[in-house]
Motif scaffolding. Structure first.
Motif, PDB file in Angstrom:
ATOM      1  N   ILE A  30       1.036  -1.206  -0.227  1.00 15.45           N
ATOM      2  CA  ILE A  30       0.074   0.345  -0.329  1.00 15.45           C
ATOM      3  C   ILE A  30       1.047   0.884  -0.097  1.00 15.45           C
ATOM      4  O   ILE A  30       0.648   2.139  -1.264  1.00 15.45           O
ATOM      5  CB  ILE A  30      -0.860  -0.044   1.071  1.00 15.45           C
ATOM      6  CG1 ILE A  30      -2.467  -0.649   1.193  1.00 15.45           C
ATOM      7  CG2 ILE A  30      -1.619   1.469   1.417  1.00 15.45           C
ATOM      8  CD1 ILE A  30      -2.930  -1.882   2.070  1.00 15.45           C
ATOM      9  N   LEU A  31       1.777   1.362   1.152  1.00 12.81           N
ATOM     10  CA  LEU A  31       2.599   2.223   1.183  1.00 12.81           C
ATOM     11  C   LEU A  31       4.176   2.703  -0.243  1.00 12.81           C
ATOM     12  O   LEU A  31       3.799   3.837  -0.651  1.00 12.81           O
ATOM     13  CB  LEU A  31       3.441   2.566   2.583  1.00 12.81           C
ATOM     14  CG  LEU A  31       2.374   2.661   3.659  1.00 12.81           C
ATOM     15  CD1 LEU A  31       2.826   2.600   4.853  1.00 12.81           C
ATOM     16  CD2 LEU A  31       1.340   4.040   3.344  1.00 12.81           C
ATOM     17  N   VAL A  32       4.451   1.916  -0.185  1.00 16.65           N
ATOM     18  CA  VAL A  32       5.267   1.370  -1.721  1.00 16.65           C
ATOM     19  C   VAL A  32       5.379   0.896  -2.794  1.00 16.65           C
ATOM     20  O   VAL A  32       6.383   1.414  -3.321  1.00 16.65           O
ATOM     21  CB  VAL A  32       6.502   0.660  -1.125  1.00 16.65           C
ATOM     22  CG1 VAL A  32       8.163   1.183  -1.175  1.00 16.65           C
ATOM     23  CG2 VAL A  32       7.188   1.043   0.886  1.00 16.65           C
ATOM     24  N   VAL A  52      -1.413  -8.147  -4.952  1.00 14.62           N
ATOM     25  CA  VAL A  52      -2.722  -7.539  -5.925  1.00 14.62           C
ATOM     26  C   VAL A  52      -3.420  -6.686  -5.210  1.00 14.62           C
ATOM     27  O   VAL A  52      -3.802  -5.794  -5.501  1.00 14.62           O
ATOM     28  CB  VAL A  52      -4.263  -8.511  -6.298  1.00 14.62           C
ATOM     29  CG1 VAL A  52      -3.521  -9.486  -7.638  1.00 14.62           C
ATOM     30  CG2 VAL A  52      -4.534  -8.803  -5.519  1.00 14.62           C
ATOM     31  N   THR A  53      -2.770  -6.215  -4.035  1.00 18.28           N
ATOM     32  CA  THR A  53      -3.235  -5.458  -3.328  1.00 18.28           C
ATOM     33  C   THR A  53      -2.307  -3.808  -3.776  1.00 18.28           C
ATOM     34  O   THR A  53      -3.048  -3.170  -3.065  1.00 18.28           O
ATOM     35  CB  THR A  53      -2.584  -5.954  -1.381  1.00 18.28           C
ATOM     36  OG1 THR A  53      -2.962  -7.050  -0.956  1.00 18.28           O
ATOM     37  CG2 THR A  53      -3.493  -4.813  -0.483  1.00 18.28           C
ATOM     38  N   HIS A 100      -2.114   1.356  -2.905  1.00 17.40           N
ATOM     39  CA  HIS A 100      -1.098   2.259  -3.991  1.00 17.40           C
ATOM     40  C   HIS A 100      -2.202   3.217  -4.523  1.00 17.40           C
ATOM     41  O   HIS A 100      -2.040   4.818  -3.661  1.00 17.40           O
ATOM     42  CB  HIS A 100      -0.015   1.429  -4.737  1.00 17.40           C
ATOM     43  CG  HIS A 100       0.942   2.908  -4.762  1.00 17.40           C
ATOM     44  ND1 HIS A 100       1.870   3.332  -3.500  1.00 17.40           N
ATOM     45  CD2 HIS A 100       1.152   3.697  -4.775  1.00 17.40           C
ATOM     46  CE1 HIS A 100       2.961   3.965  -3.097  1.00 17.40           C
ATOM     47  NE2 HIS A 100       2.340   4.174  -4.614  1.00 17.40           N
ATOM     48  N   ALA A 101      -2.735   3.004  -4.888  1.00 15.80           N
ATOM     49  CA  ALA A 101      -3.947   4.100  -5.780  1.00 15.80           C
ATOM     50  C   ALA A 101      -4.537   5.469  -4.102  1.00 15.80           C
ATOM     51  O   ALA A 101      -5.069   5.735  -4.703  1.00 15.80           O
ATOM     52  CB  ALA A 101      -4.966   3.439  -6.988  1.00 15.80           C
ATOM     53  N   MET A 102      -5.010   4.276  -3.832  1.00 15.88           N
ATOM     54  CA  MET A 102      -5.895   4.754  -2.357  1.00 15.88           C
ATOM     55  C   MET A 102      -4.986   5.402  -1.567  1.00 15.88           C
ATOM     56  O   MET A 102      -5.379   6.983  -1.539  1.00 15.88           O
ATOM     57  CB  MET A 102      -6.736   3.821  -1.933  1.00 15.88           C
ATOM     58  CG  MET A 102      -7.915   2.779  -1.804  1.00 15.88           C
ATOM     59  SD  MET A 102      -8.074   1.854  -0.815  1.00 15.88           S
ATOM     60  CE  MET A 102      -9.019   3.019   0.710  1.00 15.88           C
ATOM     61  N   ALA A 138      -7.377   2.293   3.476  1.00 12.88           N
ATOM     62  CA  ALA A 138      -6.833   0.788   3.021  1.00 12.88           C
ATOM     63  C   ALA A 138      -5.778  -0.209   3.941  1.00 12.88           C
ATOM     64  O   ALA A 138      -6.350  -1.285   3.793  1.00 12.88           O
ATOM     65  CB  ALA A 138      -5.631   1.638   1.452  1.00 12.88           C
ATOM     66  N   LEU A 139      -4.871   0.447   4.910  1.00 15.90           N
ATOM     67  CA  LEU A 139      -4.593   0.031   6.096  1.00 15.90           C
ATOM     68  C   LEU A 139      -5.194  -0.361   6.808  1.00 15.90           C
ATOM     69  O   LEU A 139      -5.254  -1.399   7.405  1.00 15.90           O
ATOM     70  CB  LEU A 139      -3.214   0.974   6.544  1.00 15.90           C
ATOM     71  CG  LEU A 139      -1.753   0.999   5.930  1.00 15.90           C
ATOM     72  CD1 LEU A 139      -1.375   2.231   6.475  1.00 15.90           C
ATOM     73  CD2 LEU A 139      -1.110  -0.014   5.612  1.00 15.90           C
ATOM     74  N   GLY A 140      -6.111   0.137   7.660  1.00 15.11           N
ATOM     75  CA  GLY A 140      -7.006   0.275   8.246  1.00 15.11           C
ATOM     76  C   GLY A 140      -8.154  -1.193   7.853  1.00 15.11           C
ATOM     77  O   GLY A 140      -8.257  -2.295   8.218  1.00 15.11           O
ATOM     78  N   ILE A 141      -8.472  -0.914   6.441  1.00 18.62           N
ATOM     79  CA  ILE A 141      -9.146  -1.885   6.063  1.00 18.62           C
ATOM     80  C   ILE A 141      -8.236  -3.365   5.446  1.00 18.62           C
ATOM     81  O   ILE A 141      -9.244  -4.713   5.520  1.00 18.62           O
ATOM     82  CB  ILE A 141     -10.155  -1.249   4.691  1.00 18.62           C
ATOM     83  CG1 ILE A 141     -11.760  -2.081   4.742  1.00 18.62           C
ATOM     84  CG2 ILE A 141      -9.288  -2.275   3.448  1.00 18.62           C
ATOM     85  CD1 ILE A 141     -12.798  -2.550   5.223  1.00 18.62           C
TER      86      ILE A 141
END
Length: 500
Positions: free
Chosen positions: A81-83, A93-94, A99-101, A110-113
């Motif tokens: 998500i972050l990088v 696929v995450t 990352h777009a979020m 995104a991290l929370g969900i």
């Protein structure tokens, strides 16, 4: 139901012991750390940490190793998500929507969900394992050497069918693993097999040496050959809890991902890795507006993250009930169990119920710990993402050498991890996946032992494998799977699915 409750009570009484709690926390923390840092996966880390577990009691050692495995699934999503670099194969696929979020200022959501979906999936998968464990173990107790041989053959066939890339290469890797497992002194006849007169090979190739070389050292070599580019999100991460609309959109994908991951995780081979890909494809097909995917759709994070965590946990089912490792990490767990003198299979539940149920209960506790570790410590993980590889890898290499030398105090073991590391690097460069080789190596000794016992009981008749109904069914199923996988049309479709 009463039996299940009493078994889980026993498990929680073991898992909540101070030492086991500390080891579960350590495993989750290390797992999250290696999941966050791209380049060193759980297979390499568990291989490197095997020597440390020698001094622990078996239950604590397995709880810690299991924590590393499912902790890496959580940590991998943070990096994705972050990088925009998946820390784990299951987080690929995450990265697409996560990352777009993050780029839209919704990194926290995104991290929370991802964390909440993973926790829910982990909880359901733990119940799934507890519910299926006892019935499957009762079935497994009906198995004799003939049935076990057929079951292991089926496990290897699944590993071939579900491995990425060429089927021929996957078969070759399994055959190589089986061949390596025969090196050493034959315990039945006392003959030396493929030792070339070298005393350090008389006891065979050490499992930790092979695993650490092929997965640990080769992973470092592979990463050194790649450019170090990280697209770390610079903006604010934002609040970690998703808003009401995002929660509403995530409920159904989390439920579907959990079911899909739980089912895929049981499959031998790469079932747990395929689960998030299948979940993403399903969510995209079910969406009213598929064009949102890849641009920050929360369903593209919720479904795959639930699927990968559920799959990681249910992949313990074949190991704990039948003694068959479903993937490379489970093969390492088999190695850890045999190092501690535990024979994987149904005997674990009947002979060591505190270990079996303690490990299952620790999975739920570990998931709760991961929820606590991941969300408040996001800032720490972001800082760790900035550690350059040139500082990280030499430290890991030194740690590998010290760890492997501490097992037998033999310099040849250190040289061998270097050799296996180089061979593992060449294999991946030429498109050979090393995981089937490790499965072949782990199952090789068990396969040979059960084959010999079956032939002794049948007075040398190979027909025992087709006259015993369970064995015949498993052999026929294995043959059909292999034939179907090599039919040209299906093989092309399989290659397209893996490519996608």
């Amino acid at each position: 139901m009463d039996t299940l409750v009493s078994n889980l009570s026993l498990g929680f009484s073991v898992a909540l012991g101070l030492q086991n709690l500390a080891l579960a926390f350590l495993g989750c923390l290390v797992g999250t750390l290696i999941g966050v840092l791209p380049g060193v996966g759980p297979v390499a880390t568990i291989a490197m940490l095997l020597p440390i577990t020698f001094s622990l009691d078996p239950t604590g050692a397995l709880i810690m190793l299991a924590g590393i495995y499912y902790g890496a699934q959580y940590g991998g999503s943070t990096t994705a998500i972050l990088v925009n670099i998946p820390g784990e194969a299951t987080s690929v696929v995450t990265a697409l929507d996560g990352h777009a979020m993050a780029r839209r200022g919704r990194a926290g959501a995104a991290l929370g969900i991802a964390a909440l979906g993973s926790f829910f999936a982990g909880t359901v998968a733990t119940i799934f394992i507890a519910a299926l464990g006892a019935p499957l173990t009762r079935v497994a107790l009906l198995f004799g050497p003939t049935e076990y041989f057929a079951l292991m053959v089926m496990g290897l066939v699944f590993a071939v069918v579900l491995a990425g890339g060429s089927i021929i290469k996957a078969i070759a890797m399994i055959m190589l693993g089986l061949l390596l497992s025969t090196v050493g002194t034959d315990l039945e006849t006392g003959d030396q097999r493929m030792t070339f007169g070298q005393p350090f090979l008389w006891d065979g190739i050490d499992f930790a040496v092979l695993a650490m070389g092929v997965f640990g050292v080769s992973e470092i070599l592979r990463n050194l050959g790649q450019p170090e580019e990280r697209d770390v999100v610079r903006g604010a991460i934002g609040r970690l809890l998703p808003n009401r609309e995002e929660l509403r959109q995530s409920i159904a994908p989390v439920l579907r991902g959990t079911l899909l991951g739980s089912a895929f995780g049981i499959l031998p081979g790469n079932g747990a890795i395929l689960a998030p890909f299948a979940s993403y494809a399903m969510e995209k097909k079910l969406s009213k507006d598929p064009s949102r995917f890849g641009k920050g759709a929360v369903e593209g994070v919720a479904g795959p993250e639930s699927a990968n965590n559920a799959g990681a946990q249910t992949s313990f089912i074949p190991l704990l009930t039948l003694g068959i490792p479903a993937n490379a990490v489970m093969a390492l767990m088999v190695g850890a169990m045999t190092i501690h003198g535990i024979i994987p299979g149904p005997q674990v539940m009947t002979g060591k119920p505190s270990l079996f149920w303690g490990m299952i209960a620790s999975m739920w506790i570990g998931n709760l710990m991961l929820l606590i570790i991941n969300l408040p410590l996001v800032g720490v993980w972001v800082k760790l993402l900035k550690v350059p590889y040139r500082l990280l890898f030499p430290a890991i290499l030194v740690f590998c050498c010290i760890g492997i030398y501490s097992i037998n105090s033999q310099a040849t073991d250190v040289l061998l991890i270097g050799l296996f590391g180089f061979v593992g690097y060449l294999l991946t460069r030429f498109g050979f996946e090393p995981a089937p080789m490790l499965l072949g190596f782990v199952l090789g000794k068990l396969l040979e032992e059960n084959l010999r016992r079956a032939l002794i009981l049948s007075r040398g008749s190979l027909s025992t494998f087709v006259t015993e109904p369970i064995s015949a069914g498993l052999i026929i199923l294995s043959a059909l799977l292999l034939i179907v996988a090599i039919i040209p049309n299906i093989r092309r479709g399989r290659d397209e699915v893996f490519a996608e």
